[in-house]
Enzyme design. Structure first.
Site, PDB file in Angstrom:
ATOM      1  N   ASP A  25       1.080  -0.918  -0.265  1.00 59.28           N
ATOM      2  CA  ASP A  25       0.111  -0.492  -0.287  1.00 59.28           C
ATOM      3  C   ASP A  25       0.866   0.849   0.286  1.00 59.28           C
ATOM      4  O   ASP A  25       0.557   2.422   0.484  1.00 59.28           O
ATOM      5  CB  ASP A  25      -0.863   0.272   1.118  1.00 59.28           C
ATOM      6  N   LYS A  28       1.742   2.285  -5.294  1.00 64.09           N
ATOM      7  CA  LYS A  28       2.353   1.790  -5.778  1.00 64.09           C
ATOM      8  C   LYS A  28       1.605   1.946  -7.557  1.00 64.09           C
ATOM      9  O   LYS A  28       2.137   2.154  -8.605  1.00 64.09           O
ATOM     10  CB  LYS A  28       2.560  -0.070  -6.046  1.00 64.09           C
ATOM     11  N   GLY A  52      -4.437  -4.646  -3.718  1.00 65.11           N
ATOM     12  CA  GLY A  52      -5.267  -3.025  -4.460  1.00 65.11           C
ATOM     13  C   GLY A  52      -4.831  -1.689  -3.952  1.00 65.11           C
ATOM     14  O   GLY A  52      -3.969  -1.377  -3.785  1.00 65.11           O
ATOM     15  N   HIS A  53      -4.569  -1.675  -5.834  1.00 63.66           N
ATOM     16  CA  HIS A  53      -3.944  -0.972  -6.107  1.00 63.66           C
ATOM     17  C   HIS A  53      -4.424   0.269  -7.230  1.00 63.66           C
ATOM     18  O   HIS A  53      -5.308   0.770  -8.042  1.00 63.66           O
ATOM     19  CB  HIS A  53      -2.910  -0.941  -7.405  1.00 63.66           C
ATOM     20  N   GLN A 253       1.888  -5.993  -3.211  1.00 61.03           N
ATOM     21  CA  GLN A 253       2.275  -6.231  -1.543  1.00 61.03           C
ATOM     22  C   GLN A 253       3.591  -5.324  -1.370  1.00 61.03           C
ATOM     23  O   GLN A 253       4.027  -4.410  -1.993  1.00 61.03           O
ATOM     24  CB  GLN A 253       2.534  -7.233  -1.555  1.00 61.03           C
TER      25      GLN A 253
HETATM   26  P1  GDP Z   1      -0.709   0.446  -3.351  1.00 59.97           P
HETATM   27  O1  GDP Z   1      -1.568  -0.671  -3.034  1.00 59.97           O
HETATM   28  O2  GDP Z   1       0.627   0.375  -3.138  1.00 59.97           O
HETATM   29  O3  GDP Z   1      -1.272   0.394  -5.119  1.00 59.97           O
HETATM   30  O4  GDP Z   1      -1.825   1.111  -2.701  1.00 59.97           O
HETATM   31  P2  GDP Z   1      -2.913   1.477  -2.104  1.00 59.97           P
HETATM   32  O5  GDP Z   1      -3.673   1.690  -3.410  1.00 59.97           O
HETATM   33  O6  GDP Z   1      -3.448   0.712  -1.672  1.00 59.97           O
HETATM   34  O7  GDP Z   1      -3.256   2.513  -1.295  1.00 59.97           O
HETATM   35  C1  GDP Z   1      -2.846   4.120  -1.196  1.00 59.97           C
HETATM   36  C2  GDP Z   1      -2.779   5.145  -1.047  1.00 59.97           C
HETATM   37  O8  GDP Z   1      -2.984   6.301  -1.102  1.00 59.97           O
HETATM   38  C3  GDP Z   1      -4.470   5.119  -1.916  1.00 59.97           C
HETATM   39  O9  GDP Z   1      -5.672   5.664  -1.928  1.00 59.97           O
HETATM   40  C4  GDP Z   1      -4.047   6.627  -3.060  1.00 59.97           C
HETATM   41  O10 GDP Z   1      -5.001   7.179  -3.840  1.00 59.97           O
HETATM   42  C5  GDP Z   1      -3.449   7.219  -2.203  1.00 59.97           C
HETATM   43  N1  GDP Z   1      -1.655   7.745  -2.380  1.00 59.97           N
HETATM   44  C6  GDP Z   1      -0.749   7.594  -3.457  1.00 59.97           C
HETATM   45  N2  GDP Z   1      -0.121   8.693  -3.296  1.00 59.97           N
HETATM   46  C7  GDP Z   1      -0.824   8.994  -2.268  1.00 59.97           C
HETATM   47  C8  GDP Z   1       0.046  11.149  -2.116  1.00 59.97           C
HETATM   48  O11 GDP Z   1       1.445  10.677  -2.956  1.00 59.97           O
HETATM   49  N3  GDP Z   1      -0.169  11.078  -1.325  1.00 59.97           N
HETATM   50  C9  GDP Z   1      -1.528  10.944  -0.746  1.00 59.97           C
HETATM   51  N4  GDP Z   1      -2.487  12.013  -0.523  1.00 59.97           N
HETATM   52  N5  GDP Z   1      -2.609   9.857  -1.001  1.00 59.97           N
HETATM   53  C10 GDP Z   1      -1.244   8.962  -2.009  1.00 59.97           C
HETATM   54  P1  IMO Z   2      -0.491  -4.141  -2.133  1.00 61.55           P
HETATM   55  O1  IMO Z   2      -0.267  -5.090  -3.245  1.00 61.55           O
HETATM   56  C1  IMO Z   2      -0.686  -4.459   2.155  1.00 61.55           C
HETATM   57  C2  IMO Z   2      -0.834  -9.078   3.744  1.00 61.55           C
HETATM   58  C3  IMO Z   2      -2.129  -9.674   4.768  1.00 61.55           C
HETATM   59  C4  IMO Z   2      -1.280  -9.826   5.687  1.00 61.55           C
HETATM   60  C5  IMO Z   2      -0.817 -10.958   4.539  1.00 61.55           C
HETATM   61  C6  IMO Z   2      -0.855 -12.404   4.096  1.00 61.55           C
HETATM   62  O2  IMO Z   2      -2.305  -3.226  -2.407  1.00 61.55           O
HETATM   63  O3  IMO Z   2       0.157  -3.309  -1.326  1.00 61.55           O
HETATM   64  P2  IMO Z   2      -3.192 -12.953   1.983  1.00 61.55           P
HETATM   65  O4  IMO Z   2      -3.833 -12.313   1.903  1.00 61.55           O
HETATM   66  O5  IMO Z   2      -1.450 -12.039   1.159  1.00 61.55           O
HETATM   67  O6  IMO Z   2      -2.297 -14.233   2.558  1.00 61.55           O
HETATM   68  O7  IMO Z   2      -1.897 -11.681   3.575  1.00 61.55           O
HETATM   69  O8  IMO Z   2      -0.208 -10.426   3.443  1.00 61.55           O
HETATM   70  N1  IMO Z   2      -0.936  -8.090   2.286  1.00 61.55           N
HETATM   71  C7  IMO Z   2      -1.203  -6.841   1.825  1.00 61.55           C
HETATM   72  N2  IMO Z   2      -1.095  -5.582   3.068  1.00 61.55           N
HETATM   73  N3  IMO Z   2      -1.068  -4.536   1.033  1.00 61.55           N
HETATM   74  C8  IMO Z   2      -1.249  -5.307  -0.119  1.00 61.55           C
HETATM   75  O9  IMO Z   2      -0.896  -5.624  -1.307  1.00 61.55           O
HETATM   76  C9  IMO Z   2      -1.371  -6.918   0.361  1.00 61.55           C
HETATM   77  N4  IMO Z   2      -1.401  -7.965   0.149  1.00 61.55           N
HETATM   78  C10 IMO Z   2      -1.582  -9.191   1.355  1.00 61.55           C
HETATM   79  O10 IMO Z   2      -3.155  -8.310   5.151  1.00 61.55           O
HETATM   80  O11 IMO Z   2      -0.854  -9.757   6.829  1.00 61.55           O
HETATM   81 MG    MG Z   3      -2.658  -1.860  -1.738  1.00 62.90          MG
END
Ligand code: GDP
Ligand code: IMO
Ligand code: MG
Length: 461
Positions: A25, A28, A52-53, A253
């Site tokens: 999270d 990415k 979840g990207h 991840q």
């Molecule tokens: P990922 O799994 O690495 O793709 O990240 P996620 O999408 O799960 O979580 C990142 C969250 O931060 C999302 O809600 C993005 O919209 C948000 N986000 C990404 N870059 C920035 C930033 O520079 N500032 C803020 N405030 N939010 C950001």
């Molecule tokens: P993105 O790509 C954050 C965590 C779960 C749990 C552990 C194992 O959005 O960054 P799993 O279901 O993979 O067997 O769970 O890994 N986890 C993540 N945490 N971002 C993710 O993906 C994750 N995918 C799995 O919360 O701790």
């Molecule tokens: Mg994510």
């Protein structure tokens, strides 16, 4: 400096791996979307719909779980690589949502014939296994069937997307259901009350047994819908490379969730680290020119396991700065909606991530979330059993015992999300960024100061 010379020479064709440097999270999805303007092909190489990207482009927010985050750029090809575990039903849902929002994946989304499938019974097993774990042993999985699907892969009993193209696919599904029912019976014998937790959408569980007919029906539909997307992606990628195209590999991840390098057993079941990009795509290590590490300006974690700089969570930590990070940063799972734990930036983790991934450039995200915090801490080392250490202990129980050693910096106490050039950052914010980069072993490539595409300062990429 050989690298920079090579980079200059190869400006037109660059193959890049992008990884998460912390516990996932990091942003990415956003950074992949930004970097896709310089790529031709984007490949997801591990994980599954546990990811979840989030991408916010042209005012629309989309959360991608299996489809690579480059899909919003017209004309770019997206590949689900062999290292991914793909739930056909989740992918169909995602393709349909994409289509409904005006983006047609057909013709530029391909799935490898070697990609393993996450079946509904893997989800059932994931949930049953998690429910059967004693308190303190729970992993906090996303419940998406990821562990059981990778377990099936390494025990050589998994189904691959190529199997979906076979005429006897339905019979294979029936055989697999019979085998899974045997496993479920065993789990039930160990912990009777786990039965309530096993329900997965779209299938009936009677007496803790799955219904083979229902499964056969569900997967016949999946076969029809997904067959046109399934190809052997290895020759495709190498032909693209030979034609001078640039390939961007999208990690899911993060490093600290890596099955080998993360906080085992509180990890996911794949290799999000950059080495996984070759294994999960069919590119060779020689094909990779650049590694980008996405890192948040603070730290978050969702699920169980050690987190040395933790400040705030839904259970027992309520630090107000951590609360600000959670609230301003909207730190909730993009798919699961679970609250994320938050804490200070950990430079020990960033240095470790730099080493195991070979990170050339950082994409530093979410700096803007710290805009209102008066004093900001950075963890520069740990103390373990009275000794200072600056590496990550390999055992999760040791990592759970370390005490962070902090440096403190002044916060900048003003908005950064409207800044467009690095040199225009408030001086205290610039000092914080410089210190993170100095502590973390690679150059700054991108600074992200808001969730949307436009809120990005491209420093070197
Ligand atoms: P990922 O799994 O690495 O793709 O990240 P996620 O999408 O799960 O979580 C990142 C969250 O931060 C999302 O809600 C993005 O919209 C948000 N986000 C990404 N870059 C920035 C930033 O520079 N500032 C803020 N405030 N939010 C950001
Ligand atoms: P993105 O790509 C954050 C965590 C779960 C749990 C552990 C194992 O959005 O960054 P799993 O279901 O993979 O067997 O769970 O890994 N986890 C993540 N945490 N971002 C993710 O993906 C994750 N995918 C799995 O919360 O701790
Ligand atoms: Mg994510």
């Amino acid at each position: 400096m050989v690298y920079y010379a090579a980079l200059k020479e190869k400006q037109s064709q660059m193959n890049t791996v992008l990884i998460g440097s912390q516990w996932g999270d990091e942003g990415k999805g956003k950074v992949i979307d930004v970097l896709t303007d310089k790529a031709d092909v984007v490949v997801r190489y591990q994980g599954g719909s546990n990811a979840g990207h989030t991408v916010i482009a042209e005012g629309k927010k989309r959360v991608l779980r299996l489809i690579p985050s480059g899909i919003l750029h017209e004309g770019k090809t997206c590949i689900i690589g062999n290292g991914v575990v793909m739930n056909p039903l989740d992918l169909i849902e995602e393709i349909e949502a994409m289509r409904a929002s005006g983006v047609e994946p057909k013709g530029r989304l391909f799935i490898s014939t070697r990609t393993q499938m996450v079946m509904l019974y893997h989800r059932a097993l994931d949930k049953a296994e998690e429910a059967a774990r004693a308190p303190g042993k729970k992993i906090g999985t996303t419940g998406r069937g990821i562990g059981p699907a990778y377990a099936a892969k390494v025990s050589r009993t998994g189904l691959r997307c190529g199997d979906m193209l076979r005429d006897d696919f339905t019979d294979i599904v029936r055989e697999q259901v019979a085998e899974t029912n045997r496993k479920l019976k065993m789990l039930r014998a160990e912990r009777v009350d786990a039965g309530d937790q096993i329900g997965v959408p779209g299938c009936t569980v009677k007496d803790y047994q799955l219904d083979a007919d229902e499964f056969a029906r569900i997967y016949a539909v999946a076969k029809e819908k997904l067959s046109p997307y399934i190809i052997d992606t290895v020759p495709y990628l190498h032909a693209a490379k030979a034609a001078g195209k640039s390939i961007l590999c999208e990690g899911a991840q993060g490093t600290m969730l890596d099955i080998d390098f993360g906080t085992y057993p509180f990890v996911t079941s794949s290799n999000p680290t950059s080495g996984g990009a070759c294994i999960g795509s069919g590119l060779s290590p020689r094909d990779i020119d650049c590694v980008v590490g996405v890192v948040k300006a603070y730290t978050t974690r969702v699920g169980e396991g050690p987190f040395p700089t933790e400040l705030y969570n839904a259970v027992d930590k309520q630090d107000p700065d951590g609360k600000t990070m959670a609230e301003v940063g909207h730190e909730f799972g993009a798919v699961t909606k679970r609250p994320r734990r938050t804490g200070w930036y950990d430079a020990v983790i960033a240095r470790y991530a730099q080493q195991v991934n070979g990170i050339d450039y950082w994409a530093l995200t979410k700096l803007d979330v710290l805009d209102t915090i008066p004093k900001i801490k950075i963890c520069v080392a740990y103390e373990l059993d009275g000794k200072r250490i600056d590496t990550i202990p390999s055992s999760a129980s040791d990592l759970a015992r370390v005490k962070p050693i902090y440096e403190e910096m002044d916060g900048w106490m003003c908005e950064t999300s409207n800044v467009t050039r690095l040199e225009d950052l408030p001086p205290k914010a610039k000092a914080y960024v410089d210190r993170l980069v100095e502590l973390s072993g690679a150059k700054l490539g991108i600074l992200s100061i808001g969730p949307a595409r436009e809120s990005t300062i491209r420093v070197a990429l």
